[in-house]
Enzyme design. Structure first.
Site, PDB file in Angstrom:
ATOM      1  N   ASP A 134     -14.033   2.382  -5.407  1.00 21.80           N
ATOM      2  CA  ASP A 134     -12.966   1.959  -4.509  1.00 21.80           C
ATOM      3  C   ASP A 134     -13.202   0.544  -3.984  1.00 21.80           C
ATOM      4  OD1 ASP A 134     -10.639   2.263  -2.988  1.00 21.80           O
ATOM      5  OD2 ASP A 134     -11.204   4.256  -2.294  1.00 21.80           O
TER       6      ASP A 134
ATOM      7  N   ARG B  17     -10.383  -2.015   8.297  1.00 21.73           N
ATOM      8  CA  ARG B  17     -10.912  -0.647   8.161  1.00 21.73           C
ATOM      9  C   ARG B  17     -12.395  -0.615   8.554  1.00 21.73           C
ATOM     10  NH1 ARG B  17     -11.576   3.896   3.437  1.00 21.73           N
ATOM     11  NH2 ARG B  17     -10.399   5.497   4.446  1.00 21.73           N
TER      12      ARG B  17
ATOM     13  N   TRP C 216       0.838  -1.187   0.000  1.00 17.57           N
ATOM     14  CA  TRP C 216       0.000   0.000   0.000  1.00 17.57           C
ATOM     15  C   TRP C 216       0.887   1.258   0.000  1.00 17.57           C
ATOM     16  CZ3 TRP C 216      -0.466   3.871   3.768  1.00 17.57           C
ATOM     17  CH2 TRP C 216      -1.440   4.833   3.461  1.00 17.57           C
TER      18      TRP C 216
ATOM     19  N   ASP D 202     -15.017  13.016  -2.818  1.00 20.95           N
ATOM     20  CA  ASP D 202     -14.565  11.687  -2.384  1.00 20.95           C
ATOM     21  C   ASP D 202     -15.470  11.175  -1.262  1.00 20.95           C
ATOM     22  OD1 ASP D 202     -12.442   9.591  -1.261  1.00 20.95           O
ATOM     23  OD2 ASP D 202     -11.727  10.227  -3.224  1.00 20.95           O
TER      24      ASP D 202
ATOM     25  N   ASP E 183      -2.155   5.720  -3.294  1.00 16.14           N
ATOM     26  CA  ASP E 183      -2.488   6.727  -2.282  1.00 16.14           C
ATOM     27  C   ASP E 183      -1.270   7.565  -1.926  1.00 16.14           C
ATOM     28  OD1 ASP E 183      -5.191   6.368  -1.986  1.00 16.14           O
ATOM     29  OD2 ASP E 183      -5.028   4.946  -0.329  1.00 16.14           O
TER      30      ASP E 183
HETATM   31  C1  GLA Z   1      -9.016   4.905  -0.349  1.00 12.52           C
HETATM   32  C2  GLA Z   1      -8.606   5.686  -1.589  1.00 12.52           C
HETATM   33  C3  GLA Z   1      -8.449   7.139  -1.253  1.00 12.52           C
HETATM   34  C4  GLA Z   1      -9.755   7.657  -0.664  1.00 12.52           C
HETATM   35  C5  GLA Z   1     -10.158   6.836   0.532  1.00 12.52           C
HETATM   36  C6  GLA Z   1     -11.517   7.236   1.030  1.00 12.52           C
HETATM   37  O1  GLA Z   1      -7.975   4.856   0.564  1.00 12.52           O
HETATM   38  O2  GLA Z   1      -7.449   5.170  -2.162  1.00 12.52           O
HETATM   39  O3  GLA Z   1      -8.105   7.878  -2.403  1.00 12.52           O
HETATM   40  O4  GLA Z   1     -10.753   7.606  -1.648  1.00 12.52           O
HETATM   41  O5  GLA Z   1     -10.179   5.457   0.247  1.00 12.52           O
HETATM   42  O6  GLA Z   1     -11.930   6.532   2.128  1.00 12.52           O
END
Ligand code: GLA
Length: 691
Positions: A445, A410, A168, A333, A513
């Protein structure tokens, strides 16, 4: 082009520069003959009559030579196909027939009720291979393992393996190492493609970025997968890969049922690693990515700016600033739905949070449109928080093992998408959402791996691993068909779901990310080995990088780093100064000018981001070319080298749009372009046009 011999037992597929040949023996063994430079049918026929080595009894002459090694008989390699019935396991097939179209070959075999069809399709120099398994008998069959294809390399010494590993926020990092005897296995047993490996390998003996033979294989599957690269006892190398990680049961085929494996694509190139990447990019733009001839807009994404703490007014403020710097697509988002005010609740309830958006999403979407931008939202449909209306109503809709803990990652569980009621629920929710407001873009996602992937009550619960992926694909396909103007982004905690399968139904991917502009250079370098910049989303975020490593970087460095892909902005624009906003506007404007080259041009990696010096990429489209260059750190006494450009006409001259200087093509190609970078973390964009 496809040719077959007069005997009807040797076949030759030929692309622009390469050929692929196979031969069926009198004993119905399907042998690999050739994969490499283009050859004639007569060459393939000559290869077909060369006797197999005399290897008995402790080695098998078939090993390392078969197109699709089944389990059973004189074979000791890892089988591509392992089938079990109530009576026995293994396969003894007889050839039934072949079918040939212009660029496609189908070879059909049969073992009692099992019909195995091997598919080959030329797409340029990419050979797409997959396998169909049909149960035409009366009794059920169990597919313990059903790989898409096995690739065989020619006899050479000293093979090297390139792979893209990661984790990650540190995805797609390129490593290259000598291959030795035995097997190298990469894959995912997590239910999604995974951050740990991109489903791609490349093999070479002495290639450079510019020259030499490279064999690449890439799998189009977004669930668990495995690619095994084996150097056999006689040093021959085979690569076998497909869906699923283990050999312990993939699917059960009842009478009349069939399974089509994902595509495992193979590419041979003699133009080095760079040429192989460009061929992969061209293939994906032409045959995989939907609408790849349309450039992707510059987006703003609110995640790093606001995380879960969002409101309509705050999003409006961000939208105004985003529009002012030239952003074309504004994406809200996480945090707009259900009771999603943190990652502890709300996943599964895809209705707007009316405390935050009293009039629904439409007023914000309308305002975003009035500002001249498209409007997008984030969803994570395959998941549910236990603290959600959905889970309270349907606790049995998740993957779980009876009597066992439901492992939360999570704070969320995975919905069992193999269930039709779950599929219909998600379709209903997402279709209604896309109909409720003028939404142009969906960031989709997937933020946790499978752990307790059980399906109590189903006679063959492990099928959910495969069915989940099929249901995910079907849902995307159905939404795209019903909402053809909506674009989709594949995200999985950054780059956890990037493969040729998902790219066939999404418009771009969230690369990582990790938005640190320096870390990103290595991630982007790896990503570019297989996938084109046209799908590689990259955001400019705040400095210091609050999310990850605290690194301080200039807006210039951040923009030039992100301009190597689909540019986005993800910083908190409400905290950017007027000067920063004005500078950002100039960078966005510059990006729009070079966008056709970045997104549709040929990409040349001029220097890899290794060590702490200079790295650069170049894109060429028609008469224009652009170089993006980054200097990590300057050391006194080590001059910044000139960059030898690629893909130019040595007899032409090129005008630099930044300085007005005229450069001769031959000089740029052989002596290089001086980029004038200085100090630590400097970056530049240099545009050249043929005159
Ligand atoms: C993931 C995505 C991020 C964001 C978060 C939101 O980690 O990669 O860009 O969208 O979720 O919870």
């Amino acid at each position: 082009m496809l040719e077959s011999s007069a005997t009807g037992r040797t076949w030759l597929l030929t692309g622009p520069t390469s050929s692929y040949a196979v031969h069926l023996t009198e004993g119905d063994e399907l042998l690999h003959l050739h994969w490499g430079p283009a050859i004639a049918l007569a060459d393939a026929e000559a290869l077909a009559v060369r006797p197999l080595p005399d290897y008995w009894p402790f080695e098998s002459p078939l090993d390392g030579r078969e197109e699709y090694p089944v389990e059973g008989g004189p074979r000791f390699v890892r089988p591509a196909l392992s089938v079990r019935t109530d009576e026995r396991r293994g396969t003894e097939w007889r050839f039934e027939a072949y079918e040939a179209d212009a660029d496609e070959l189908r070879l059909r075999f049969r073992d009692a009720g099992l019909v195995v069809t091997l598919h080959y399709r030329m797409r340029g120099d990419v050979v797409e291979r997959w396998t169909t398994l049909e149960n035409r008998g009366d009794d059920p069959l169990e597919l313990l393992r059903a790989d898409s294809a096995t690739w065989t390399l020619p006899d050479r010494e000293d093979w090297r393996l390139s792979q893209l590993h990661g984790r990650w926020a540190a995805e797609s990092r390129l490593v290259r190492a000598p291959l030795t005897y035995g097997e190298k296995v990469i894959g995912s047993r997590r239910g999604h493609t995974g951050h740990q490996h991109l489903p791609w390998v490349a093999l070479d003996t002495d290639a450079t970025e510019e020259r030499g033979e490279v064999y690449g294989c890439a799998l189009g599957w977004s669930g668990s997968w495995r690619i095994a690269v084996a150097q056999l006892p006689d040093a021959r190398v085979q690569i076998t890969g497909g869906a699923g990680y283990d050999d312990s049961g993939l699917l059960r085929l009842a009478a009349g049922e069939s399974f089509s494996t994902p595509v495992f694509a193979g590419l041979w190139s003699d133009a080095g690693f760079g040429g192989a990447s460009r061929a992969w990019h061209a293939y994906q733009r032409a045959h995989v990515i939907p609408g790849a001839d349309q450039d992707r807009p510059v987006l703003f994404n609110s995640w790093e700016a606001t995380e879960f703490d969002i409101s309509e007014e705050q999003q409006q403020n961000l939208a105004r600033r985003a529009a002012a710097i030239g952003v074309e697509l504004f994406v809200v988002d996480d945090g707009w739905f259900g009771t999603r005010t943190s990652d502890r609740a709300g996943l599964g309830d895809w209705t707007v949070n009316r405390d935050r958006f009293p009039g629904g999403l439409k007023p914000l979407a309308d305002q975003v449109h009035a500002l001249g931008m498209q409007f997008g939202i984030w969803v994570e449909p395959e998941m549910v928080n236990p603290d959600s209306d959905l889970y309270r109503a349907h606790p049995d809709w998740v993957q779980y093992q009876p009597g066992r803990k439901r492992t939360e990652l999570r704070n969320q569980l995975v919905l069992n998408l193999a269930r039709e009621d779950v599929q219909e629920y998600l379709w209903g929710q997402l279709d209604a959402l896309l109909s409720s407001a003028p939404i142009d873009y969906v960031k989709w996602d997937f933020n946790r791996c499978f752990t307790d992937a059980g399906w109590p009550g189903d006679p063959y619960p492990q099928r959910l691993w495969v069915d989940h992926v099929h249901a995910f694909y079907a849902l995307l396909d159905r939404l795209r068909a019903a909402h053809p103007d909506v674009a989709f982004e594949s995200c999985s905690g950054g780059g956890g779901r990037i493969d040729l399968g998902v790219l066939g139904r999404t418009d771009q991917v969230w690369t990582s990310d990790n938005t640190d502009p320096l870390d990103r250079l290595a991630i982007q370098h790896g990503f570019s080995q297989i996938h084109p910049a046209r799908v590689m989303a990259a955001w400019v975020t705040d400095s210091p990088n609050a999310m990850l490593n605290g690194r301080v970087s200039s807006l210039r460095f951040r923009f030039v780093s992100a301009m190597a892909g689909v540019l986005g902005v993800g910083g908190d624009l409400t905290r950017w100064t007027e000067e920063e906003l004005a500078e950002a506007r100039e960078w966005v404007e510059l990006y729009k000018g070079i966008r056709p080259l970045v997104q549709r041009g040929d990409q040349y990696r001029l220097r890899a981001p290794q060590g702490d010096g200079l790295s650069a990429v170049q894109y060429v489209l028609g008469d224009e070319t652009v170089v993006l260059a980054w200097l990590q750190a300057q050391r006194h006494g080590e001059p910044v080298p000139a960059l030898r450009l690629r893909g130019l006409d040595p007899t032409a001259s090129y005008e630099c749009r930044e300085t007005g200087e005229i450069h001769r093509g031959a000089v740029l190609l052989h002596h290089g372009l001086r980029v004038g970078l200085r100090g630590d973390m400097d970056a530049t964009v240099i545009r050249l046009r043929r005159i």
